[in-house]
Motif scaffolding. Sequence first.
Motif, PDB file in Angstrom:
ATOM      1  N   VAL A 162       0.832  -1.203   0.000  1.00 39.22           N
ATOM      2  CA  VAL A 162       0.000   0.000   0.000  1.00 39.22           C
ATOM      3  C   VAL A 162       0.869   1.256   0.000  1.00 39.22           C
ATOM      4  O   VAL A 162       2.066   1.218   0.286  1.00 39.22           O
ATOM      5  CB  VAL A 162      -0.929   0.004   1.240  1.00 39.22           C
ATOM      6  CG1 VAL A 162      -1.897  -1.165   1.196  1.00 39.22           C
ATOM      7  CG2 VAL A 162      -0.112  -0.031   2.536  1.00 39.22           C
ATOM      8  N   ASN A 163       0.220   2.387  -0.332  1.00 39.11           N
ATOM      9  CA  ASN A 163       0.902   3.675  -0.301  1.00 39.11           C
ATOM     10  C   ASN A 163       0.715   4.310   1.081  1.00 39.11           C
ATOM     11  O   ASN A 163       0.095   3.703   1.966  1.00 39.11           O
ATOM     12  CB  ASN A 163       0.378   4.575  -1.427  1.00 39.11           C
ATOM     13  CG  ASN A 163      -1.111   4.894  -1.273  1.00 39.11           C
ATOM     14  OD1 ASN A 163      -1.708   4.729  -0.212  1.00 39.11           O
ATOM     15  ND2 ASN A 163      -1.719   5.354  -2.358  1.00 39.11           N
ATOM     16  N   ASP A 169      -1.479  -0.043  -4.005  1.00 40.59           N
ATOM     17  CA  ASP A 169      -0.894   0.502  -5.232  1.00 40.59           C
ATOM     18  C   ASP A 169       0.128  -0.450  -5.861  1.00 40.59           C
ATOM     19  O   ASP A 169       0.766  -0.103  -6.858  1.00 40.59           O
ATOM     20  CB  ASP A 169      -0.246   1.864  -4.966  1.00 40.59           C
ATOM     21  CG  ASP A 169       1.015   1.783  -4.110  1.00 40.59           C
ATOM     22  OD1 ASP A 169       1.269   0.692  -3.535  1.00 40.59           O
ATOM     23  OD2 ASP A 169       1.741   2.788  -4.025  1.00 40.59           O
ATOM     24  N   THR A 170       0.296  -1.637  -5.277  1.00 35.78           N
ATOM     25  CA  THR A 170       1.253  -2.615  -5.796  1.00 35.78           C
ATOM     26  C   THR A 170       0.634  -4.004  -5.720  1.00 35.78           C
ATOM     27  O   THR A 170       0.086  -4.394  -4.687  1.00 35.78           O
ATOM     28  CB  THR A 170       2.559  -2.598  -4.977  1.00 35.78           C
ATOM     29  OG1 THR A 170       3.156  -1.301  -5.066  1.00 35.78           O
ATOM     30  CG2 THR A 170       3.538  -3.650  -5.493  1.00 35.78           C
ATOM     31  N   ILE A 171       0.708  -4.733  -6.822  1.00 35.76           N
ATOM     32  CA  ILE A 171       0.160  -6.082  -6.901  1.00 35.76           C
ATOM     33  C   ILE A 171       1.237  -7.036  -7.420  1.00 35.76           C
ATOM     34  O   ILE A 171       1.907  -6.744  -8.419  1.00 35.76           O
ATOM     35  CB  ILE A 171      -1.050  -6.150  -7.860  1.00 35.76           C
ATOM     36  CG1 ILE A 171      -2.253  -5.408  -7.255  1.00 35.76           C
ATOM     37  CG2 ILE A 171      -1.413  -7.596  -8.202  1.00 35.76           C
ATOM     38  CD1 ILE A 171      -2.996  -6.151  -6.185  1.00 35.76           C
ATOM     39  N   PRO A 217       3.820   1.388  -8.875  1.00 37.33           N
ATOM     40  CA  PRO A 217       3.968   2.773  -9.342  1.00 37.33           C
ATOM     41  C   PRO A 217       5.323   2.984 -10.008  1.00 37.33           C
ATOM     42  O   PRO A 217       6.342   2.463  -9.555  1.00 37.33           O
ATOM     43  CB  PRO A 217       3.860   3.594  -8.050  1.00 37.33           C
ATOM     44  CG  PRO A 217       3.219   2.687  -7.056  1.00 37.33           C
ATOM     45  CD  PRO A 217       3.637   1.304  -7.421  1.00 37.33           C
ATOM     46  N   ARG A 218       5.343   3.739 -11.075  1.00 33.79           N
ATOM     47  CA  ARG A 218       6.597   4.058 -11.769  1.00 33.79           C
ATOM     48  C   ARG A 218       7.193   5.326 -11.150  1.00 33.79           C
ATOM     49  O   ARG A 218       6.540   6.372 -11.105  1.00 33.79           O
ATOM     50  CB  ARG A 218       6.327   4.281 -13.258  1.00 33.79           C
ATOM     51  CG  ARG A 218       7.583   4.519 -14.081  1.00 33.79           C
ATOM     52  CD  ARG A 218       7.226   4.799 -15.545  1.00 33.79           C
ATOM     53  NE  ARG A 218       6.660   3.635 -16.182  1.00 33.79           N
ATOM     54  CZ  ARG A 218       7.377   2.636 -16.713  1.00 33.79           C
ATOM     55  NH1 ARG A 218       8.699   2.675 -16.648  1.00 33.79           N
ATOM     56  NH2 ARG A 218       6.778   1.630 -17.298  1.00 33.79           N
ATOM     57  N   GLU A 267      -3.007  -3.456   9.836  1.00 32.03           N
ATOM     58  CA  GLU A 267      -2.859  -4.504   8.836  1.00 32.03           C
ATOM     59  C   GLU A 267      -3.180  -3.965   7.444  1.00 32.03           C
ATOM     60  O   GLU A 267      -3.839  -2.928   7.310  1.00 32.03           O
ATOM     61  CB  GLU A 267      -3.795  -5.689   9.149  1.00 32.03           C
ATOM     62  CG  GLU A 267      -3.569  -6.347  10.491  1.00 32.03           C
ATOM     63  CD  GLU A 267      -2.405  -7.343  10.452  1.00 32.03           C
ATOM     64  OE1 GLU A 267      -1.763  -7.469   9.404  1.00 32.03           O
ATOM     65  OE2 GLU A 267      -2.172  -8.000  11.480  1.00 32.03           O
ATOM     66  N   ILE A 268      -2.722  -4.671   6.423  1.00 27.93           N
ATOM     67  CA  ILE A 268      -3.078  -4.266   5.058  1.00 27.93           C
ATOM     68  C   ILE A 268      -4.041  -5.255   4.410  1.00 27.93           C
ATOM     69  O   ILE A 268      -4.581  -4.986   3.354  1.00 27.93           O
ATOM     70  CB  ILE A 268      -1.831  -4.096   4.165  1.00 27.93           C
ATOM     71  CG1 ILE A 268      -1.084  -5.429   3.969  1.00 27.93           C
ATOM     72  CG2 ILE A 268      -0.915  -3.047   4.734  1.00 27.93           C
ATOM     73  CD1 ILE A 268       0.044  -5.337   2.945  1.00 27.93           C
TER      74      ILE A 268
END
Length: 269
Positions: A162-163, A169-171, A217-218, A267-268
Motif C-alpha cells: 500500500v501507499n 498501489d502494488t500487486i 507505481p513508476r 494490517e493491510i
Amino acid sequence: MAKSVESCLRTLSELEGRRYNWDSHWQEVAERVWPAADEFNSGRSPGEKRSTKIFDATAALALEKFSAAMESMLTPRAQKWHTLRSTNEELNEDPSVKAWFEEVTKRMFQARNAPKAGYYSQMHEGYKSLGAFGNACMFIDEPRDGGIQYVQCHIGQVYIEVNPARRVDTIYRKYQMSAKAAEQEWGIDKLPDKVARALELEESMYKQFEFLHVVSPRTDRDVERKDYEGMPWHSYHIGIDDKAMIEEGGYHEFPYMYSRYTLNPTEIY
C-alpha cells in the motif's frame, strides 16, 4: 527504475512470508465456508473432493445469501446502478454536459454487459470472496481484440503493498497457465524456453507453468513519452519456472481492483 526478474522474485518471496498467517486463517475459512476456494496452502489437485470438513451448511448458505444481497444492492444486473457527473457543479447544469455524461454512462454499461466482458459473473465471485475472506481482487484487462475483460483473481494468488494513505498501489499476482494459453497471450517469440519447448509436443502443450504479474507505481516516469515509460504504472510479466522476463509494459490506470471489507488499522489485509 525498471525492476529485474531477480528483484521481483525476491519481493514476491518477502510478500509471501509476510502473509503466511493470513493464508492459514483463510485456508481454515475456505474448508468450512467456501470449499471451491480452498487453494491457499493445501496443494489441491483439480477436481479433488473439498467438502470433507463441512458438517453444517449454515455458513456456506449464508455466504451465498451475502453475495446475492451485495449484488442486488450494489450492482443489480437489470439496472443502471451509477451515473456520472462533474465535480464542478456549474457544469452539471449545462444540458450538453449532462448529455455527454449520459452517453458515457450508457457506453460503460454496454461494455460491462458485453458477453465476453463477464463482469457480473466475476463480480459475484468477488462478493463471495469478500464475504468469506474479507478481501477480493479483480483484474480489468483489455483483450487484443478490443473491449474490456474482467477476471476475478483468487486472493491466494495476489500479494499487495500500500501507499502512505494505505491504499493498494502494488500487486504481485502469481498464477498458473498452460503453455497453449501462454502462447495465445504473448506469442511464441516471447515465451520462456521451458514453455516454448512444451509447445513442441501435443501431449505437453497443456502442461501448467507458473507466471508472475507485477504492477507497481513508476518512479521514473517520463511524461513526454507516449509509450509505457510515460505511463504511471509499471507492468512486468515473468515466467517463474525459467526466471525470465516475458513482457515489460505499463498502464495509464491501476488495472486491479483490490477490495477489503473491513480493516485493522495496523494490517493491510
